[in-house]
Structures are given as C-alpha cells and as structure tokens.
Write a protein that holds these residues in place. Sequence first.
Motif, mmCIF file in Angstrom:
data_model
loop_
_atom_site.group_PDB
_atom_site.id
_atom_site.type_symbol
_atom_site.label_atom_id
_atom_site.label_comp_id
_atom_site.label_asym_id
_atom_site.label_seq_id
_atom_site.Cartn_x
_atom_site.Cartn_y
_atom_site.Cartn_z
ATOM 1 N N UNK A 25 0.826 -1.206 0.000
ATOM 2 C CA UNK A 25 0.000 0.000 0.000
ATOM 3 C C UNK A 25 0.861 1.258 0.000
ATOM 4 N N UNK A 26 1.922 1.251 0.795
ATOM 5 C CA UNK A 26 2.832 2.412 0.855
ATOM 6 C C UNK A 26 3.505 2.675 -0.488
ATOM 7 N N UNK A 27 3.703 1.589 -1.257
ATOM 8 C CA UNK A 27 4.333 1.720 -2.576
ATOM 9 C C UNK A 27 3.325 2.064 -3.672
ATOM 10 N N UNK A 28 2.080 2.335 -3.275
ATOM 11 C CA UNK A 28 1.057 2.691 -4.258
ATOM 12 C C UNK A 28 0.306 1.518 -4.829
ATOM 13 N N UNK A 42 -8.930 -1.724 -2.290
ATOM 14 C CA UNK A 42 -8.505 -0.500 -1.630
ATOM 15 C C UNK A 42 -7.064 -0.110 -1.886
ATOM 16 N N UNK A 43 -6.734 1.105 -1.420
ATOM 17 C CA UNK A 43 -5.380 1.637 -1.506
ATOM 18 C C UNK A 43 -5.217 2.678 -0.403
ATOM 19 N N UNK A 45 -5.203 6.157 1.162
ATOM 20 C CA UNK A 45 -5.996 7.346 0.780
ATOM 21 C C UNK A 45 -5.121 8.502 0.301
ATOM 22 N N UNK A 46 -3.841 8.499 0.663
ATOM 23 C CA UNK A 46 -2.975 9.617 0.299
ATOM 24 C C UNK A 46 -2.186 9.376 -0.983
ATOM 25 N N UNK A 47 -2.406 8.225 -1.630
ATOM 26 C CA UNK A 47 -1.696 7.947 -2.869
ATOM 27 C C UNK A 47 -2.614 8.228 -4.056
ATOM 28 N N UNK A 48 -2.427 9.401 -4.645
ATOM 29 C CA UNK A 48 -3.301 9.871 -5.715
ATOM 30 C C UNK A 48 -3.338 8.910 -6.891
ATOM 31 N N UNK A 49 -2.183 8.419 -7.301
ATOM 32 C CA UNK A 49 -2.138 7.548 -8.478
ATOM 33 C C UNK A 49 -2.866 6.229 -8.219
ATOM 34 N N UNK A 50 -2.752 5.723 -6.996
ATOM 35 C CA UNK A 50 -3.451 4.480 -6.651
ATOM 36 C C UNK A 50 -4.962 4.688 -6.672
ATOM 37 N N UNK A 51 -5.420 5.826 -6.153
ATOM 38 C CA UNK A 51 -6.855 6.142 -6.173
ATOM 39 C C UNK A 51 -7.344 6.230 -7.618
ATOM 40 N N UNK A 139 -2.951 5.118 8.730
ATOM 41 C CA UNK A 139 -4.032 5.977 8.231
ATOM 42 C C UNK A 139 -5.038 5.108 7.488
ATOM 43 N N UNK A 140 -6.234 5.632 7.222
ATOM 44 C CA UNK A 140 -7.261 4.827 6.564
ATOM 45 C C UNK A 140 -6.880 4.404 5.153
ATOM 46 N N UNK A 141 -7.622 3.437 4.636
ATOM 47 C CA UNK A 141 -7.506 3.068 3.228
ATOM 48 C C UNK A 141 -8.835 3.340 2.536
ATOM 49 N N UNK A 142 -8.740 3.682 1.257
ATOM 50 C CA UNK A 142 -9.938 3.803 0.425
ATOM 51 C C UNK A 142 -10.525 2.417 0.249
ATOM 52 N N UNK A 143 -11.831 2.306 0.253
ATOM 53 C CA UNK A 143 -12.459 1.001 0.024
ATOM 54 C C UNK A 143 -13.643 1.131 -0.917
ATOM 55 N N UNK A 144 -13.762 0.165 -1.805
ATOM 56 C CA UNK A 144 -14.915 0.067 -2.690
ATOM 57 C C UNK A 144 -15.197 -1.413 -2.911
ATOM 58 N N UNK A 145 -16.448 -1.772 -3.015
ATOM 59 C CA UNK A 145 -16.832 -3.191 -3.083
ATOM 60 C C UNK A 145 -16.421 -3.835 -4.398
#
Length: 208
Positions: A25-28, A42-43, A45-51, A139-145
């Motif tokens: 996750x830290x590596x994107x 998920x990824x 939340x602070x990694x723009x490219x991963x989002x 920190x949190x991670x983005x999540x989507x089903x």
Amino acid sequence: MPAELIKIYPENPDERRIRQVVECLKDGGLVIYPTDTVYGLGCDIFNTRAVEKIARIKGIKPQKNDFSFICYDLSHIADYARVGNVAFKMMKRVLPGPYTFILNANNSVPKLLNTNKKTVGIRIPDHNIPREIVKALGNPIVTTSIKDDDEVIEYSTDPELIFEKFQHQVDIVIDGGYGGNIGSTIIKADGDDFEIVREGLGDTSVFL
C-alpha cells in the motif's frame, strides 16, 4: 506482473503478512481484502495515483466516486469528518460493524477524493484483517466493493475466483476465506439526524 494471492486467517492475522500488505500500500499498490460484508478493493488514501487506478477499474472519475474509508477505530474519524454528539454515540454503539456512515468531510480529506463532494463514507468493519492493515499503515484506506458481472450474484465471494479476475489489475489479493454477498448498511448522519440510504447487512431498527 500478476498479483500475489496470500492467505491470512481472520482470527489471528499473521503480522508478517500484514506488513507485506502495508508495504504494498505504501508503494502505491492496490489490494483486495475481506471485510465483515463483501470483499473490498482499496489503496492508501494519500496515494493519488493508486486512487486513480481504482477509479479506472471501477470505470468512474475519482472526484465523482462513492469510495469510503476503512478506519481502525473511532479515534480516526475526527481526523477526516465532522461528527455530532448523537451520531458519535450511535457509531460507538454499532461499530465495529457492517455499516457505512456518510459524514460531513473536513479539510483533511485528500483533495482528489473531495473535489465535488462534501461528505465522506466511514467504515469500521468487524473484521480483523482490514483493521489490522489500517492500524499498521497508520491511516485509513480507500475502500470500494468488489462486484460481480453475474446478473444473479452481485458480489464475488470466492477469493480464488476474485484473484483470477483481478490478478492483472491489482497487486495483492488476500484470501481470508469466503466473503459475504450483502453490502453494508449505509447511513447518512447529518447533524443529529439519520437517513437510511441503503439497507444492507447492518440492522436498521436502531436508527428508527
């Protein structure tokens, strides 16, 4: 490079495996993991490219997303959202659990996730694997089903089949056993008022 399928037991998540996921996750990287409802993608939340990668997989624009955050516990929530006293007491009562709370976002929410929206979804699943990942990440991670293309089955439940489908789109798929096929109950908490946006696995009677 295809993803790695790793086994983690929910009852006692292996610290070494959790660290492996956190480094990814830290590596994107993008990770698919079990929750107390359905499998999620998920990824960090602070990694723009991963989002942006997740948005492409879902076929949506990041700014118009319906992503939520997975937090470890209630102490994380005030960092990203404004919560009234009544809503906080309710969240304390039902979380961890199969609920997503839609709250008013504050200025700490990454701009990519908050361009056109003033709200953020918060999840604290009753599941050790995603919570331990978030705890170790800090920190949190983005999540989507993870949804299925099948017209009968809305959500994929078999981690091996999920791996087959997404192995060239993500970096890690966690096998935490079979997932559920009912999503979380979504509750919009605006001030002291609650609105049931979607009935899912979580009991809605506590909000009536």
